[in-house]
Design an enzyme around this catalytic site. Sequence first.
Site, PDB file in Angstrom:
ATOM      1  N   ASP A 163       0.681  -1.658  -0.093  1.00  0.00           N
ATOM      2  CA  ASP A 163       0.418   0.003  -0.235  1.00  0.00           C
ATOM      3  C   ASP A 163       0.639   1.501  -0.414  1.00  0.00           C
ATOM      4  O   ASP A 163       1.198   1.681   1.398  1.00  0.00           O
ATOM      5  CB  ASP A 163      -1.243   0.174   1.095  1.00  0.00           C
ATOM      6  CG  ASP A 163      -1.557   1.290   1.815  1.00  0.00           C
ATOM      7  OD1 ASP A 163      -2.401   1.975   0.550  1.00  0.00           O
ATOM      8  OD2 ASP A 163      -2.357   1.437   2.291  1.00  0.00           O
ATOM      9  N   ARG A 176     -11.080  -0.765   1.791  1.00  0.00           N
ATOM     10  CA  ARG A 176     -12.544  -0.440   2.564  1.00  0.00           C
ATOM     11  C   ARG A 176     -13.322  -0.872   0.660  1.00  0.00           C
ATOM     12  O   ARG A 176     -14.609  -1.488   0.843  1.00  0.00           O
ATOM     13  CB  ARG A 176     -13.392   0.263   3.142  1.00  0.00           C
ATOM     14  CG  ARG A 176     -13.105   1.866   1.995  1.00  0.00           C
ATOM     15  CD  ARG A 176     -13.152   3.269   3.496  1.00  0.00           C
ATOM     16  NE  ARG A 176     -12.250   3.135   3.676  1.00  0.00           N
ATOM     17  CZ  ARG A 176     -11.747   4.123   4.479  1.00  0.00           C
ATOM     18  NH1 ARG A 176     -12.638   5.032   5.164  1.00  0.00           N
ATOM     19  NH2 ARG A 176     -11.079   4.111   5.583  1.00  0.00           N
ATOM     20  N   LYS A 183       1.369   7.978   0.265  1.00  0.00           N
ATOM     21  CA  LYS A 183       2.180   7.892   2.011  1.00  0.00           C
ATOM     22  C   LYS A 183       3.319   9.171   2.075  1.00  0.00           C
ATOM     23  O   LYS A 183       4.216   9.134   1.058  1.00  0.00           O
ATOM     24  CB  LYS A 183       2.347   6.596   2.537  1.00  0.00           C
ATOM     25  CG  LYS A 183       0.266   5.552   2.682  1.00  0.00           C
ATOM     26  CD  LYS A 183       1.093   4.424   3.265  1.00  0.00           C
ATOM     27  CE  LYS A 183      -0.191   3.598   3.324  1.00  0.00           C
ATOM     28  NZ  LYS A 183      -1.218   4.224   4.215  1.00  0.00           N
TER      29      LYS A 183
HETATM   30 ZN   LIG Z   1      -4.327   3.014   2.351  1.00  0.00          ZN
END
Ligand SMILES: [Zn+2]
Length: 487
Positions: A262, A343, A269
């Site tokens: 991720d 999600r 990020k």
């Molecule tokens: Zn994430």
Amino acid sequence: MSNTTLTYGPTSKAVSAVVTIGERATLAPTNSDLWKLLGDDAKNTVEPLVESKTDVITSFVKSGDTRVQHTFAHLGKERTRHTGVIRSDLVHDLVAAQTPKEGDVKIVLALENKEQVLSAGAAVARAFPLYNKKSSAQKLKPRIVNVEISGGGGNIPTAEQYRQLGNIADSIRLAARLTDMPCSELNTTTYIAEVKEAIKDVPTIKAEIISGEELKTRGFGGIYGVGKAAEEPPALVVLTYTPEKKTIENKPVFVGKGIVYDTGGLSLKSGAGMCGMKGDMGGSAACLGAILAAAKNGYGGSLTALLCLAENAIGHKAQRPDDIVTMYSGKTVELNNTDAEGRLVLGDGVAYASRDLKATHIIDIATLTGAQLMNTGKKHAAILSRDEDFERAVYAAGQASGDWVYPIIYAPEVLKKEFESKFADMRNSVGDRANAQCSCAGHFVESHLEEGWGGKWVHVDIAGPAHKEQKATGFGVALLLDVLEKI
Ligand SMILES: [Zn+2]
């Protein structure tokens, strides 16, 4: 790779060390159950520990012609309302600290009662991670660590119970190994190869792989969108277990988040925040481990595990903030944060489980939100359910398995405004991060359950307990298996 093979059950094999863990009282020379397992040789060495002068004692004891290192360790007993049937965290710590790194070892768990067997036995497995690329570790000789258990009150596990515990431990170690593997080794394609390898000797489990463009054509917009920028294609792995003899009518389905890496996607990020994101597939690894152990242990009902695999990468094909995705549920989602990707893949998974598979119970499990740590900390997963009975059952499974969980607020009618979108049915990330974010993430997943579906659902956020000091714990395997016992 680790040099340790972990086995459970009685063995007469000679060892160079014995590590015995229990309460002071259960370690006493008067506990005949325990000393039947240990033999009398070390009996007199344990006295100072039983008399509370120390917490760990190590001494060398002559056994025939050899000297065996005997360690006795007192397990801290302090337990309040939410720390399980035994302090599984302390069992893990003590076993890791006291077991020699080399040589064959016997670990003896001196328990108070048979209800502690699963939790303590699983905790031992967590102390022997398989993944290790240190060059020093490659030089260690292969060795066996064997676990024997005194369950208190004359309760010694049967051969079948030991066999089942061994399967659970193997699954915990498998889940932890996959979670510890970096994405250079475990991408979506190699993960599928690992799955096929894991089930190849388990004829009761069949795998169907829906991957790449097929996800798009079949409507899995959540999984496809998250994974489409990566070199290796996203995939939905459908593992179906059919028992040889069906005794249970329920049709539970596990849904696991399997983000093999991720980056955050275009909502990238920070450099530091990205480290460790190889472990963002821990939920799916727990599902794989659990269905494997359930099959090997002869679970009496049908069971499906959905592994929602994708690498959330950046590149010219990456989905963007503002893009609108149509999920498998048919609902539309305006992306306002590509880092809220878990999600999206879970939403497709639960829609498939409720509409196509007609599950009676859906348990989705994921390293989903940093907010989980604010809610329930590093050792307890957060659970969200609309069904109070099911929530209680999952809580009880956590207490029994050592994979502790605790409920968070369930109030979609209050929280759904966090996802309001001007253009689509919803956005994927909350407007206000200070408004029960962990519950919100679960409600997002819930909103993709088939409308009118009458089954029971629980969301398990394992962002904290999936790791301990950077290493994967295999959290969730024992929990999911015990949930099967309780439904
Ligand atoms: Zn994430």
